[in-house]
Design an enzyme around this catalytic site. Structure first.
Site, PDB file in Angstrom:
ATOM      1  N   GLY A   1      25.804  34.796 -54.369  1.00 41.44           N
ATOM      2  CA  GLY A   1      25.182  35.888 -55.073  1.00 41.44           C
ATOM      3  C   GLY A   1      25.307  36.926 -54.388  1.00 41.44           C
ATOM      4  O   GLY A   1      25.275  38.160 -54.683  1.00 41.44           O
TER       5      GLY A   1
ATOM      6  N   LYS B   1      30.376  41.817 -35.417  1.00 46.33           N
ATOM      7  CA  LYS B   1      29.542  41.927 -34.484  1.00 46.33           C
ATOM      8  C   LYS B   1      29.115  40.792 -33.772  1.00 46.33           C
ATOM      9  O   LYS B   1      28.192  40.701 -32.817  1.00 46.33           O
ATOM     10  CB  LYS B   1      27.963  42.165 -35.448  1.00 46.33           C
ATOM     11  CG  LYS B   1      27.991  43.663 -36.104  1.00 46.33           C
ATOM     12  CD  LYS B   1      26.954  43.894 -37.093  1.00 46.33           C
ATOM     13  CE  LYS B   1      27.128  45.322 -37.680  1.00 46.33           C
ATOM     14  NZ  LYS B   1      28.093  45.550 -38.414  1.00 46.33           N
TER      15      LYS B   1
ATOM     16  N   THR C   1      22.892  57.211 -37.820  1.00 45.61           N
ATOM     17  CA  THR C   1      22.135  56.848 -36.320  1.00 45.61           C
ATOM     18  C   THR C   1      22.713  57.751 -35.314  1.00 45.61           C
ATOM     19  O   THR C   1      21.833  57.763 -34.202  1.00 45.61           O
ATOM     20  CB  THR C   1      22.173  55.257 -36.174  1.00 45.61           C
ATOM     21  OG1 THR C   1      23.698  54.982 -36.238  1.00 45.61           O
ATOM     22  CG2 THR C   1      21.672  54.519 -37.306  1.00 45.61           C
TER      23      THR C   1
ATOM     24  N   GLU D   1      21.841  47.981 -32.118  1.00 46.71           N
ATOM     25  CA  GLU D   1      23.234  48.560 -32.803  1.00 46.71           C
ATOM     26  C   GLU D   1      23.976  49.429 -31.772  1.00 46.71           C
ATOM     27  O   GLU D   1      23.876  49.880 -30.729  1.00 46.71           O
ATOM     28  CB  GLU D   1      22.691  49.806 -33.820  1.00 46.71           C
ATOM     29  CG  GLU D   1      23.836  50.602 -34.772  1.00 46.71           C
ATOM     30  CD  GLU D   1      23.314  51.278 -35.760  1.00 46.71           C
ATOM     31  OE1 GLU D   1      23.897  51.593 -36.838  1.00 46.71           O
ATOM     32  OE2 GLU D   1      22.469  52.103 -35.550  1.00 46.71           O
TER      33      GLU D   1
END
Length: 656
Positions: free
Chosen positions: A321, A440, A509, A580
């Site tokens: 999905g 990541k 950010t 982050e």
């Protein structure tokens, strides 16, 4: 003539006259019922015959060579109607008349002329008499064709010049088409006949600057003296439509970035030379999207190799999905698998994907399964029922800040979920298991990144264990690793788009933050390619192109939307979020990368612990996640992934 042909002719003829009851208003004058067009055409034939008669009478020639003039005229009209029906000259909408309509009229009049000649010669041979003067019939056919075609052109021009102009000309965007070839002409013609019109075409641009003294469609061909933006400014237009397919990707990017920087809108569309429907051409003209500004070459796939792995197979896609999982499903349909198991725990996106597939696909059977990858027993029943040959594991939690707040869920979904799917793939002798990972996972700074790295390690070590034990009939465990995907649920692009629509500000950010980007279809194409080429145990990394500064991406998106950065839409710096990084990587410092036969796919050679040790560490980690002890959980993650250096102040003091 056969009975069926006569019946069809009479049936069509009756339908024409039933349409006469159709009411149409002044606003819908662009559409005329077929019966009206047919009657107009018959009227034109009668008028042409009358003028032909007068012209020949003036030359002292008899056009009709029989006493039964009414019968001769009626026969001539019936022959014309018959060939109008054969060639369907009345079926087109007059305001969209084209060369095709001209050919239909030409053939109908040509066959009418030939048929009348045959009748004449037959009568001469049989009765030594004829109905018409042959020269008169020829003259009548030419006159009929000319008037039939000219009145269509006249109606088309009047409609375009009067009615379309009066309906919203002030709302049209003044634009110049970049290109002067057949593609550009097709685009211009389509836009001229578009209702309601979006664009008012001012002229064309010729890249070679060789045709500036000429005109196309009675519009000027402009010469680029300095730059495209200067020309747009000089002509006081708002937009550029790029239709020149000879432009290189670099040339297109230069033109687009130059235009949007100075506030001009840019539109593009696929090649239209083979398109017959002008509405389709106009509908497919679209705004230049941010993904179009990625300096990336098209991906060439080894479709034969992929097809050999997937054709006729049962395939399971977890996380179907999501943005990546759903695109994998769409692309799998092209390779004619036997069955696709579409698995996700989210009902709504799964339902939406199911509806989409049912509209487009009628050959591949797709089974919708709602299940949580954390539930081993339920997954076991699913594997037992469907026994898939190939598994694409895309189910994962991927939002960094959310996982920093919920580290247990990151482990249970990203690690336990992957372990469950991988173990069951092993149990049910799946041919190939492909895990979707992230950049990541390289030198992770977040719980999410570390959880994906642990999942990578488990998948890789599981394959190495089988290979070292010389096991038979075990899956090829493959990992694919790539960066941010434009338009995906976790991408900044949907967020920026929403913020622009709301009038800003766009939140970033850090002004120096950099990310790698690729499109969703591009990423999924490479996943399928990597799955077909892998032998097992590899971590495939994708060529993500050049890194992009997020602040530059935001400014381009603002300009593409027709606004000015920091004037119409503000950009607000809010600071780095927990976990982050300023930039992401695809490889560890200690890793080596090997080339493959595909220029955009490489293999990362990562060091991997022995399966038995890693498996026990992961079991302990999962238990900590179940116990919901964040500190203990992150400590164990750091033991498994020593390069995990948390950028979350809550967990930084746990670093080794």
């Amino acid at each position: 003539m056969k009975k069926n042909t006569i019946k069809n002719f009479i049936s069509d003829f009756l339908i024409f006259f039933t349409e006469i009851n159709i009411s149409f208003s002044f606003e819908s004058i662009g559409y005329l019922p077929r019966c009206i067009i047919l009657m107009l055409d018959i009227f034109v034939v009668i008028i042409s015959g009358f003028f032909s008669f007068l012209l020949l009478e003036g030359l002292s020639l008899n056009y009709i060579h029989t006493k039964h003039q009414i019968v001769a005229i009626a026969l001539y009209i019936v022959i014309n109607i018959f060939f109008f029906w054969i060639f369907k000259t009345y079926s087109g909408i007059i305001r969209y008349s084209s060369n095709v309509d001209a050919l239909k009229l030409f053939f109908s009049q040509s066959f009418t002329f030939v048929t009348v000649l045959i009748v004449n010669f037959s009568l001469i041979f049989t009765y030594h008499a004829k109905l018409f003067l042959n020269t008169g019939v020829f003259l009548n056919s030419i006159l009929s064709f000319s008037i039939l075609f000219l009145y269509r052109i006249l109606v088309k021009e009047v409609f375009e010049k009067v009615f379309i102009y009066s309906r919203g000309t002030n709302n049209k965007i003044d634009a110049i088409i970049y290109g002067s070839d057949l593609n550009a002409v097709s685009v211009a013609n389509a836009l001229k006949s578009d209702t309601p019109g979006r664009f008012k075409i001012i002229g064309f641009i010729d890249k070679s600057n060789q045709n500036s003294s000429k005109r196309l469609l009675d519009l000027p061909i402009f010469k680029i003296k300095k730059s495209v933006k200067d020309l747009l400014h000089l002509q006081k237009v708002e937009a550029l439509i790029i239709s020149d397919k000879s432009l290189t990707n670099e040339e297109t990017l230069t033109i687009v970035e130059e235009c949007i920087e100075f506030g001009f809108k840019v539109f593009t569309l696929p090649s239209v030379l083979d398109w017959e429907d002008k509405k389709e051409i106009s509908k497919n003209i679209k705004d230049f999207q941010i993904q179009d500004l990625l300096d990336r070459k098209p991906i060439l796939l080894n479709t034969q190799a992929i097809s050999s792995k997937l054709n006729g197979k049962t395939i399971l896609v977890s996380g179907a999905g999501g943005s990546i999982g759903s695109e994998i499903v769409r692309q799998l349909l092209e390779f004619n698998p036997k069955k696709i198991i579409i698995l996700d725990q989210a009902e709504t996106p799964l339902h939406s994907l199911s509806l989409e597939i049912s509209e487009k696909n009628h050959t591949v059977k797709c089974c919708n399964v709602i299940a949580d990858v954390k539930n081993y027993n339920l997954l076991d029943k699913i594997f037992e029922k469907y026994t898939p040959h190939v598994v694409y594991h895309a189910a994962a939690y991927k939002h960094v800040p959310m996982m920093e707040e919920n580290p247990s869920q990151a482990i249970l979904t990203n690690v336990l979920g992957t372990k469950n799917i991988a173990d069951l793939s092993n149990k049910y002798n799946v041919d190939c298991f492909v895990m979707i990972s992230t950049d990541k996972a390289v030198k992770p700074s977040s719980v999410m990144g570390a959880s994906k790295r642990i999942a990578e390690m488990y998948v890789q070590s599981k394959h190495l264990k089988h290979r070292e034990n010389n096991s038979e009939n075990y899956p090829k465990f493959i990992t694919t690793r790539f960066g941010n995907v434009l338009g995906s649920n976790g991408s900044v692009v949907p967020l920026f788009t929403k913020q622009i629509q709301e009038g800003g500000p766009i939140t970033i950010t850090h002004p120096d933050i950099i990310r790698y980007f690729m499109t969703i279809p591009e990423a999924c194409q490479l996943v399928l390619e990597a799955g077909s080429m892998g032998t097992g145990g590899e971590i495939y990394i994708f060529d993500m192109g050049k890194p992009v500064k997020i602040i530059d991406l935001a400014k381009k998106m603002i300009r593409l939307a027709g606004f000015t950065p920091d004037k119409d839409i503000q950009i607000k710096i809010i600071g780095l979020r927990p976990g982050e990084k300023l930039y992401e990587e695809l490889l560890n410092d200690s890793a080596k990368n090997l080339a493959t036969h595909h220029e955009k796919i490489m293999i990362a050679q990562e060091v991997c612990d022995e399966f038995s040790i890693l498996n026990q560490q992961i079991e302990d980690l999962i238990q900590s996640a179940i116990d919901s002890n964040p500190t203990e959980l992150v400590t164990k993650m750091k033991n498994i992934v020593p390069e995990f250096k948390s950028l979350n102040s809550v967990f930084q003091n746990l670093d080794n």
